[in-house]
Scaffold this motif. Sequence first.
Motif, PDB file in Angstrom:
ATOM      1  N   ALA A  48       0.823  -1.214   0.000  1.00  0.00           N
ATOM      2  CA  ALA A  48       0.000   0.000   0.000  1.00  0.00           C
ATOM      3  C   ALA A  48       0.853   1.260   0.000  1.00  0.00           C
ATOM      4  N   GLU A  49       2.063   1.185   0.573  1.00  0.00           N
ATOM      5  CA  GLU A  49       2.964   2.335   0.618  1.00  0.00           C
ATOM      6  C   GLU A  49       3.496   2.724  -0.764  1.00  0.00           C
ATOM      7  N   LEU A  50       3.231   1.919  -1.769  1.00  0.00           N
ATOM      8  CA  LEU A  50       3.632   2.281  -3.132  1.00  0.00           C
ATOM      9  C   LEU A  50       2.878   3.505  -3.640  1.00  0.00           C
ATOM     10  N   VAL A  51       1.742   3.810  -3.019  1.00  0.00           N
ATOM     11  CA  VAL A  51       0.937   4.971  -3.414  1.00  0.00           C
ATOM     12  C   VAL A  51       1.118   6.065  -2.370  1.00  0.00           C
ATOM     13  N   HIS A  52       1.464   7.251  -2.839  1.00  0.00           N
ATOM     14  CA  HIS A  52       1.734   8.367  -1.925  1.00  0.00           C
ATOM     15  C   HIS A  52       0.923   9.607  -2.304  1.00  0.00           C
ATOM     16  N   ASP A  53       1.420  10.767  -1.932  1.00  0.00           N
ATOM     17  CA  ASP A  53       0.701  12.041  -2.054  1.00  0.00           C
ATOM     18  C   ASP A  53       0.020  12.208  -3.402  1.00  0.00           C
ATOM     19  N   LEU A  90      -3.398 -14.583 -14.055  1.00  0.00           N
ATOM     20  CA  LEU A  90      -4.741 -14.140 -14.433  1.00  0.00           C
ATOM     21  C   LEU A  90      -4.793 -12.643 -14.715  1.00  0.00           C
ATOM     22  N   GLY A  91      -3.681 -11.937 -14.462  1.00  0.00           N
ATOM     23  CA  GLY A  91      -3.650 -10.519 -14.789  1.00  0.00           C
ATOM     24  C   GLY A  91      -3.289  -9.590 -13.652  1.00  0.00           C
ATOM     25  N   ALA A  92      -3.064 -10.113 -12.445  1.00  0.00           N
ATOM     26  CA  ALA A  92      -2.654  -9.258 -11.331  1.00  0.00           C
ATOM     27  C   ALA A  92      -1.180  -8.893 -11.462  1.00  0.00           C
ATOM     28  N   ASP A  93      -0.804  -7.764 -10.872  1.00  0.00           N
ATOM     29  CA  ASP A  93       0.593  -7.316 -10.861  1.00  0.00           C
ATOM     30  C   ASP A  93       1.315  -7.713  -9.585  1.00  0.00           C
ATOM     31  N   ILE A  94       0.587  -7.800  -8.498  1.00  0.00           N
ATOM     32  CA  ILE A  94       1.155  -8.164  -7.200  1.00  0.00           C
ATOM     33  C   ILE A  94       0.193  -9.124  -6.511  1.00  0.00           C
ATOM     34  N   VAL A  95       0.749 -10.141  -5.875  1.00  0.00           N
ATOM     35  CA  VAL A  95      -0.038 -11.049  -5.039  1.00  0.00           C
ATOM     36  C   VAL A  95       0.451 -10.921  -3.603  1.00  0.00           C
ATOM     37  N   VAL A 106       4.820 -11.334  -0.411  1.00  0.00           N
ATOM     38  CA  VAL A 106       4.448 -10.586  -1.615  1.00  0.00           C
ATOM     39  C   VAL A 106       5.188 -11.199  -2.794  1.00  0.00           C
ATOM     40  N   VAL A 107       4.486 -11.384  -3.905  1.00  0.00           N
ATOM     41  CA  VAL A 107       5.093 -11.928  -5.114  1.00  0.00           C
ATOM     42  C   VAL A 107       4.702 -11.056  -6.302  1.00  0.00           C
ATOM     43  N   THR A 108       5.653 -10.816  -7.200  1.00  0.00           N
ATOM     44  CA  THR A 108       5.387 -10.020  -8.400  1.00  0.00           C
ATOM     45  C   THR A 108       6.293 -10.480  -9.532  1.00  0.00           C
ATOM     46  N   ASN A 109       5.901 -10.145 -10.744  1.00  0.00           N
ATOM     47  CA  ASN A 109       6.751 -10.383 -11.916  1.00  0.00           C
ATOM     48  C   ASN A 109       7.470  -9.114 -12.360  1.00  0.00           C
ATOM     49  N   SER A 110       7.151  -7.998 -11.712  1.00  0.00           N
ATOM     50  CA  SER A 110       7.710  -6.706 -12.116  1.00  0.00           C
ATOM     51  C   SER A 110       9.000  -6.410 -11.365  1.00  0.00           C
ATOM     52  N   ARG A 111      10.087  -6.241 -12.105  1.00  0.00           N
ATOM     53  CA  ARG A 111      11.364  -5.893 -11.489  1.00  0.00           C
ATOM     54  C   ARG A 111      11.276  -4.522 -10.818  1.00  0.00           C
ATOM     55  N   ALA A 112      10.584  -3.580 -11.448  1.00  0.00           N
ATOM     56  CA  ALA A 112      10.470  -2.228 -10.892  1.00  0.00           C
ATOM     57  C   ALA A 112       9.715  -2.247  -9.566  1.00  0.00           C
ATOM     58  N   LEU A 113       8.600  -2.978  -9.505  1.00  0.00           N
ATOM     59  CA  LEU A 113       7.848  -3.062  -8.262  1.00  0.00           C
ATOM     60  C   LEU A 113       8.655  -3.790  -7.199  1.00  0.00           C
ATOM     61  N   TYR A 114       9.349  -4.846  -7.584  1.00  0.00           N
ATOM     62  CA  TYR A 114      10.165  -5.599  -6.631  1.00  0.00           C
ATOM     63  C   TYR A 114      11.238  -4.709  -6.006  1.00  0.00           C
TER      64      TYR A 114
END
Length: 433
Positions: free
Chosen positions: A123-128, A232-237, A256-264
């Motif tokens: 959730a902290e990925l989203v800010h001001d 199925l189309g999610a970016d983060i589990v 937390v699991v993701t396929n995105s290097r940037a999010l990781y």
Amino acid sequence: MLGWFSKLEDHKMMVSLCLAIFGLTTVQASSHNTAWLPRDKTFATRSIHVGEDPDYYRFGPVVLPIYMTTTFKQDAPGKPRTYKYSRDDNPTRDALEQLIASLDEGKYGLAYSSGTAAITAVAELVHDGGHVICANQVFGGTYRFFQQIASKFHNVNVTFITESYDNDQAEEVRKAILPNTKMVWFDGLSNPLMIVCDIPGISKVIKSVNPNITFVIDNTFVSPYFSRPLQLGADIVVHSLTKYINGHSDVTAGGVVTNSRALYEKLKLYQDIAGSVPSPMDCSQIIRGAKTLEVRMQQHMKNGLKVAKFLESHPNVELVVYPGVESHPQHKLAKSMWAGSSGMMSFYLNSSITNEQSADSFLTSLKVFALGQSLGGVESLAELPFKMLDDWMTQKHRYTMGVSENLIRLSVGIENHVSLLKDLKTALDALTD
């Protein structure tokens, strides 16, 4: 596999290699399926072996050592061999992170000290100035973070959209998307009404409107054995590892699991700085628990089906909501995405014969089902959501959602089903004796 990588800094390489070794094939959802999706034949093998390599260690231990050390000797100032401090990285935690990435068929995994810590990190990925769309029946900790922390302290605008069995979730998301929307958050199966999330439908809408929006699925109630939202189309589990993956109600942790290097990389930085990581001992416990995840989930489903069908046949039960049976309004949707259904279900006691004390009486009469919160352990649990949900939910909100005094939630364990049915029957029969 731990010894094949000196730093384990790239989970993508490790998981890709493991998937190749075990011959994993991606499972795709289809709205035309009439049966559950095929089970992943490599799941049990990966859950037992990924993250562990006996040949890496001098004595060839089959079970991964528990590295309880906080610090590691360096060969020279600023030149650690592999690890330097356990908050940043630890061999036992690395093994767990490899494992959970593999279970979800993802590239990168991260472990946290609790499910709520994992939720907070994402959730902290989203800010001001950012906007989040969140389903209104997510886990209480998720709801409270967006309602009480993100919106009040982080200047994040949050839209809670109503979930129901028959509304078009994808269309509700489409209508809620704003120019500054950064994240959409759903639980794969909602609590406590067991509403199934249309992951492919929502993902399709998000990608058509703004592919930069991060789509998050909390998959705790379903487990990676039955559902892999990244496919199925999610970016983060997100998982509460406390629940099905550990499976023994003796460790608190999140993943937390993701396929995105940037999010990781963003999540890894936050993990290092915030320090909300599980201990090596907890990681080892979860690794051990996950080794039996396949056989446990199979038994959870077998028992769940028997319990749900029994409850449907009992005159003191008004309605059963369990995605594993045809009576569930979203049974076909669940089958199009999942390889089976877990042990999570809810049911309503018959309102014509119950009063305010009836649910309490039923729950306290149970002997095998323990009255308690949480879920996903080998033991069966029962709870009364109306009185046991988190304090953020007002009584009016409960009624609006359909959470009434006669709603019971079960986490069906893996005990012998005969004892479970007998326990439920005795407590239900007592309501009209």
